[in-house]
Scaffold this motif. Structure first.
Motif: not given
Length: 120
Positions: A16, A19-27, A48
Motif C-alpha cells: 500500500n 501504491y501511495e508513493y506511485k500515486k503521489g500521496v507520499r514523497q 519499480q
C-alpha cells in the motif's frame, strides 16, 4: 524468498505504501519490517525503480526508507545511527520529510528538546 515464505497480510502495508508513493500521496516512506521480507521488498522496489535505503534495527527487523531520490539522498546523510539516537532537530526533519502532522512534530520536538536540556 519463495512464494510460500511470503505472507501477503504482513506485506499489505508495504504494498500500500508503494501504491501511495506511485500515486503521489507520499514523497517518502519509512517501513519497518521483519528481515525475512527484505529480499522481497528490495526486489519489488528495484523492479519499480524506486530509490531506497535499508537501516538495521535489530537482529530481526529493518527500517526501509523509500521514495524520491532527493529524500533518500538526504536520509543517507542524516540517518547514520539508530532513529532513537537522532537529535531533536534530526527527528523533526525526518518527521516532516515523512509527512507527519507538523503540529505534532513541533510538540515532539519541544518535548525532546526539554528532556535533553534537563539531562545535560
Amino acid at each position: 524468498m519463495t512464494a510460500p515464505d511470503i505472507n501477503p497480510v504482513e506485506l499489505k502495508v508495504f504494498l500500500n505504501h508503494i501504491y501511495e508513493y506511485k500515486k503521489g500521496v507520499r514523497q517518502m516512506v519509512l517501513y519497518t519490517t521483519n528481515r525475512k521480507y527484505e529480499a522481497f521488498a528490495v526486489n519489488r522496489l528495484k523492479s519499480q525503480r524506486i530509490k531506497f535505503v535499508i537501516q538495521p534495527v535489530d537482529e530481526e527487523r529493518i527500517n526501509l526508507f523509500f521514495g524520491k531520490a532527493e529524500c533518500i539522498n538526504a536520509i543517507r546523510l542524516m540517518v547514520t545511527r539508530p532513529l532513537n539516537l537522532l537529535t531533536p532537530e534530526e527527528d523533526f526533519i525526518l518527521g516532516a520529510m515523512l509527512g507527519y502532522d507538523i503540529c505534532a512534530q513541533c510538540k515532539r520536538y519541544c518535548t525532546r528538546k526539554a528532556r535533553r536540556s534537563v539531562s545535560n
